[in-house]
Scaffold this motif. Structure first.
Motif, PDB file in Angstrom:
ATOM      1  N   PHE A 262      60.111 -49.337  62.503  1.00  0.00           N
ATOM      2  CA  PHE A 262      60.821 -50.539  62.949  1.00  0.00           C
ATOM      3  C   PHE A 262      61.715 -50.155  64.120  1.00  0.00           C
ATOM      4  O   PHE A 262      62.511 -49.215  64.025  1.00  0.00           O
ATOM      5  N   ARG A 263      61.572 -50.860  65.215  1.00  0.00           N
ATOM      6  CA  ARG A 263      62.340 -50.533  66.413  1.00  0.00           C
ATOM      7  C   ARG A 263      62.933 -51.792  67.020  1.00  0.00           C
ATOM      8  O   ARG A 263      62.260 -52.826  67.111  1.00  0.00           O
ATOM      9  N   VAL A 264      64.199 -51.689  67.450  1.00  0.00           N
ATOM     10  CA  VAL A 264      64.853 -52.759  68.191  1.00  0.00           C
ATOM     11  C   VAL A 264      65.305 -52.171  69.517  1.00  0.00           C
ATOM     12  O   VAL A 264      66.085 -51.214  69.540  1.00  0.00           O
ATOM     13  N   ASN A 265      64.794 -52.725  70.628  1.00  0.00           N
ATOM     14  CA  ASN A 265      65.119 -52.237  71.959  1.00  0.00           C
ATOM     15  C   ASN A 265      65.814 -53.320  72.765  1.00  0.00           C
ATOM     16  O   ASN A 265      65.609 -54.521  72.524  1.00  0.00           O
TER      17      ASN A 265
ATOM     18  N   MET B   1      68.041 -49.357  70.483  1.00  0.00           N
ATOM     19  CA  MET B   1      69.215 -49.856  69.781  1.00  0.00           C
ATOM     20  C   MET B   1      69.176 -49.431  68.309  1.00  0.00           C
ATOM     21  O   MET B   1      70.137 -48.906  67.779  1.00  0.00           O
ATOM     22  N   ILE B   2      68.009 -49.650  67.648  1.00  0.00           N
ATOM     23  CA  ILE B   2      67.802 -49.243  66.260  1.00  0.00           C
ATOM     24  C   ILE B   2      66.383 -48.687  66.148  1.00  0.00           C
ATOM     25  O   ILE B   2      65.433 -49.282  66.660  1.00  0.00           O
ATOM     26  N   VAL B   3      66.240 -47.550  65.478  1.00  0.00           N
ATOM     27  CA  VAL B   3      64.920 -46.979  65.188  1.00  0.00           C
ATOM     28  C   VAL B   3      64.899 -46.570  63.727  1.00  0.00           C
ATOM     29  O   VAL B   3      65.753 -45.796  63.274  1.00  0.00           O
ATOM     30  N   ALA B   4      63.933 -47.095  62.960  1.00  0.00           N
ATOM     31  CA  ALA B   4      63.757 -46.738  61.547  1.00  0.00           C
ATOM     32  C   ALA B   4      62.345 -46.211  61.355  1.00  0.00           C
ATOM     33  O   ALA B   4      61.369 -46.886  61.719  1.00  0.00           O
ATOM     34  N   ASN B   5      62.223 -45.005  60.799  1.00  0.00           N
ATOM     35  CA  ASN B   5      60.928 -44.358  60.610  1.00  0.00           C
ATOM     36  C   ASN B   5      60.531 -44.347  59.140  1.00  0.00           C
ATOM     37  O   ASN B   5      61.382 -44.262  58.252  1.00  0.00           O
ATOM     38  N   ASP B   6      59.242 -44.403  58.887  1.00  0.00           N
ATOM     39  CA  ASP B   6      58.715 -44.435  57.528  1.00  0.00           C
ATOM     40  C   ASP B   6      59.098 -43.167  56.771  1.00  0.00           C
ATOM     41  O   ASP B   6      58.829 -42.066  57.234  1.00  0.00           O
ATOM     42  N   THR B   7      59.710 -43.295  55.599  1.00  0.00           N
ATOM     43  CA  THR B   7      60.141 -42.182  54.725  1.00  0.00           C
ATOM     44  C   THR B   7      60.904 -41.117  55.507  1.00  0.00           C
ATOM     45  O   THR B   7      60.778 -39.928  55.234  1.00  0.00           O
ATOM     46  N   ASP B   8      61.654 -41.539  56.502  1.00  0.00           N
ATOM     47  CA  ASP B   8      62.342 -40.570  57.344  1.00  0.00           C
ATOM     48  C   ASP B   8      63.693 -41.160  57.753  1.00  0.00           C
ATOM     49  O   ASP B   8      64.279 -41.950  57.032  1.00  0.00           O
ATOM     50  N   SER B   9      64.169 -40.782  58.926  1.00  0.00           N
ATOM     51  CA  SER B   9      65.525 -41.125  59.342  1.00  0.00           C
ATOM     52  C   SER B   9      65.618 -42.515  59.952  1.00  0.00           C
ATOM     53  O   SER B   9      64.639 -43.093  60.423  1.00  0.00           O
ATOM     54  N   VAL B  10      66.853 -43.027  59.956  1.00  0.00           N
ATOM     55  CA  VAL B  10      67.209 -44.253  60.666  1.00  0.00           C
ATOM     56  C   VAL B  10      68.238 -43.875  61.726  1.00  0.00           C
ATOM     57  O   VAL B  10      69.184 -43.130  61.456  1.00  0.00           O
TER      58      VAL B  10
ATOM     59  N   THR C 156      70.524 -40.982  59.797  1.00  0.00           N
ATOM     60  CA  THR C 156      70.500 -40.678  58.369  1.00  0.00           C
ATOM     61  C   THR C 156      69.639 -39.445  58.124  1.00  0.00           C
ATOM     62  O   THR C 156      68.676 -39.177  58.837  1.00  0.00           O
ATOM     63  N   THR C 157      70.022 -38.661  57.115  1.00  0.00           N
ATOM     64  CA  THR C 157      69.261 -37.489  56.704  1.00  0.00           C
ATOM     65  C   THR C 157      69.046 -37.548  55.194  1.00  0.00           C
ATOM     66  O   THR C 157      69.533 -38.471  54.525  1.00  0.00           O
ATOM     67  N   ASN C 158      68.358 -36.557  54.647  1.00  0.00           N
ATOM     68  CA  ASN C 158      68.124 -36.552  53.202  1.00  0.00           C
ATOM     69  C   ASN C 158      69.393 -36.228  52.414  1.00  0.00           C
ATOM     70  O   ASN C 158      69.430 -36.390  51.189  1.00  0.00           O
ATOM     71  N   THR C 159      70.458 -35.794  53.094  1.00  0.00           N
ATOM     72  CA  THR C 159      71.707 -35.472  52.396  1.00  0.00           C
ATOM     73  C   THR C 159      72.874 -36.369  52.804  1.00  0.00           C
ATOM     74  O   THR C 159      73.968 -36.229  52.272  1.00  0.00           O
ATOM     75  N   GLY C 160      72.669 -37.260  53.768  1.00  0.00           N
ATOM     76  CA  GLY C 160      73.763 -38.123  54.205  1.00  0.00           C
ATOM     77  C   GLY C 160      73.527 -38.645  55.605  1.00  0.00           C
ATOM     78  O   GLY C 160      72.423 -39.098  55.925  1.00  0.00           O
ATOM     79  N   VAL C 161      74.545 -38.564  56.459  1.00  0.00           N
ATOM     80  CA  VAL C 161      74.420 -39.040  57.835  1.00  0.00           C
ATOM     81  C   VAL C 161      75.012 -38.008  58.785  1.00  0.00           C
ATOM     82  O   VAL C 161      75.881 -37.218  58.411  1.00  0.00           O
ATOM     83  N   VAL C 162      74.530 -38.036  60.032  1.00  0.00           N
ATOM     84  CA  VAL C 162      75.084 -37.225  61.114  1.00  0.00           C
ATOM     85  C   VAL C 162      75.649 -38.178  62.150  1.00  0.00           C
ATOM     86  O   VAL C 162      74.945 -39.076  62.623  1.00  0.00           O
TER      87      VAL C 162
END
Length: 408
Positions: free
Chosen positions: A24-27, A35-44, A56-62
């Motif tokens: 999912f991408r918003v440009n 502006m926003i990028v969301a990847n399947d089973t991965d980071s936002v 976002t990461t598997n342990t929190g956010v950066v």
């Protein structure tokens, strides 16, 4: 539907709106910036003006940049490295704003400190002088991106005639960091398998196109780390980031000697290079294999320059925005190594004159404790009613009363 002003998706009240997709991408419509990028089973990823700020990461956010909040919940017992948010830059005067000796230009060969405090430059065995200066940068020269970072000064090394690429030449810019500062930083330098990292970031601009090298020397343990960087266009500022991992064999003494010598190499003779040398990994020091052969283009061009600013070296898993520091704070750090006392508007006051009137003493306070026992010299001539020669002046050099005093 479109209501004349907005495009609207109006879901049924009380129901969720679900979009099922692998990505999912918003440009931005005007220039296609993320502006926003969301990847399947991965980071936002969330962006500001196409620059990533939250991931976002598997342990929190950066978070990249400054995190501002009205409050935090929890006791903070699991937080690590929280003190690194201030004074995190191990480089002193990385924005080149302190120039105690001179703005330049200064013509030089061999190594020394000439303009911007803490920045040491070398131009040896290339048959010509290099020129060193700190420059003010206009919007057109810096470019929109660098100018928006509020960097207004830079260190420039240049030459106006073709040099000779000899086997023993060396051209570099460097900064030496005290061993105790590395040892007491937030970097777990001796943690194995590269689990703790240093991040080196800087802005560079070159008038010629070639690959340059960052070379980092840790003399206490005898290890080096080399990484290449290549500007994508000439006469254009570009930000570079180099990640430096921890290494189990690293060690830093608890003293004021050289802990890390960080160098930007523009030229290096083949006496010191070896194409079999690995990059982006810690290795034992070799005086004949700093890194692979470097192009002679910058040295042999009829005129060339290289410009550096915004240098930051920090512990952590990601690069943060350059740490802005007040003029006074940076000046005090620089004065640990060098300062000038200029009593243009006052008289020096004698603290003691011996019985024969042969010697006199005057006291001067160092602004901060110096790194080592200082040496002192006088520039120009000294004049007073009691120091007078036939030509009206007496040149003199001054030595500290006790060279064992780092403070007076």
């Amino acid at each position: 539907y479109h209501d004349g002003n907005h495009n609207i998706i109006n879901g049924r009240a009380g129901c969720n709106l679900e979009i099922q997709t692998n990505a999912f991408r918003v440009n931005n419509q005007a220039d296609d910036k993320s502006m926003i990028v969301a990847n399947d089973t991965d980071s936002v990823h969330l962006y500001f003006n196409n620059s990533e700020k939250i991931k976002t990461t598997n342990t929190g956010v950066v978070i990249t940049g400054i995190c501002t909040a009205t409050s935090f919940s929890g006791d903070g017992s699991s937080l690590t490295g929280t003190g690194a948010n201030s004074n995190r830059n191990l480089i002193i005067n990385g924005d080149m704003k302190i120039t105690t000796r001179s703005y330049g230009p200064v013509n030089f060969q061999n190594s020394g400190y000439y303009t911007a405090d803490r920045w040491r430059c070398m131009a040896g065995n290339i048959g010509i002088n290099c020129q060193l200066e700190t420059i003010n940068m206009s919007y057109a020269y810096a470019g929109a991106t660098l100018h928006s970072q509020n960097h207004r000064r830079a260190l420039r090394i240049s030459h106006s005639s073709a040099g000779t690429f000899n086997t023993n030449n060396e051209v570099y810019i460097s900064q030496r960091i005290e061993s105790c500062n590395i040892r007491n930083s937030y970097w777990d330098y001796d943690l194995g398998s590269g689990n703790a990292k240093l991040q080196l970031s800087f802005w560079a601009r070159s008038s010629v196109g070639q690959t340059f090298y960052v070379w980092i020397w840790a003399p206490d343990s005898g290890h080096v780390y080399a990484a290449p960087f290549t500007p994508s266009a000439v006469d254009t500022f570009q930000k570079f980031t180099i990640e430096i991992p921890s290494y189990g064999a690293l060690g830093f003494n608890a003293d004021t000697g050289v802990g890390l010598d960080v160098r930007w190499y523009l030229g290096m003779g083949t006496l010191y290079t070896d194409n079999s040398r690995s990059l982006n990994t810690w290795q034992s020091y070799s005086g004949t294999a700093y890194f692979p052969d470097i192009s002679p283009t910058w040295v042999t061009n009829s005129s060339a320059n290289f410009v550096l600013t915004g240098v930051q070296l920090e512990a952590g898993d990601s690069v943060t925005d350059y740490e802005k520091e007040s003029q006074q704070a940076t000046l005090l750090k620089c004065q640990r190594y060098y300062y000038q006392y200029r009593p243009e508007t006052s008289y020096w006051r004698d603290a003691y004159i011996d019985a024969q009137g042969t010697y006199s003493w005057a006291g001067f306070d160092h602004p901060v404790e110096m790194r080592a026992d200082p040496t002192t010299t006088v520039a120009g001539s000294m004049y007073s009613s009691n120091i007078r020669s036939a030509d009206g002046g007496h040149s003199s050099s001054i030595a500290p009363y006790s060279n064992q005093q780092r403070t007076v």
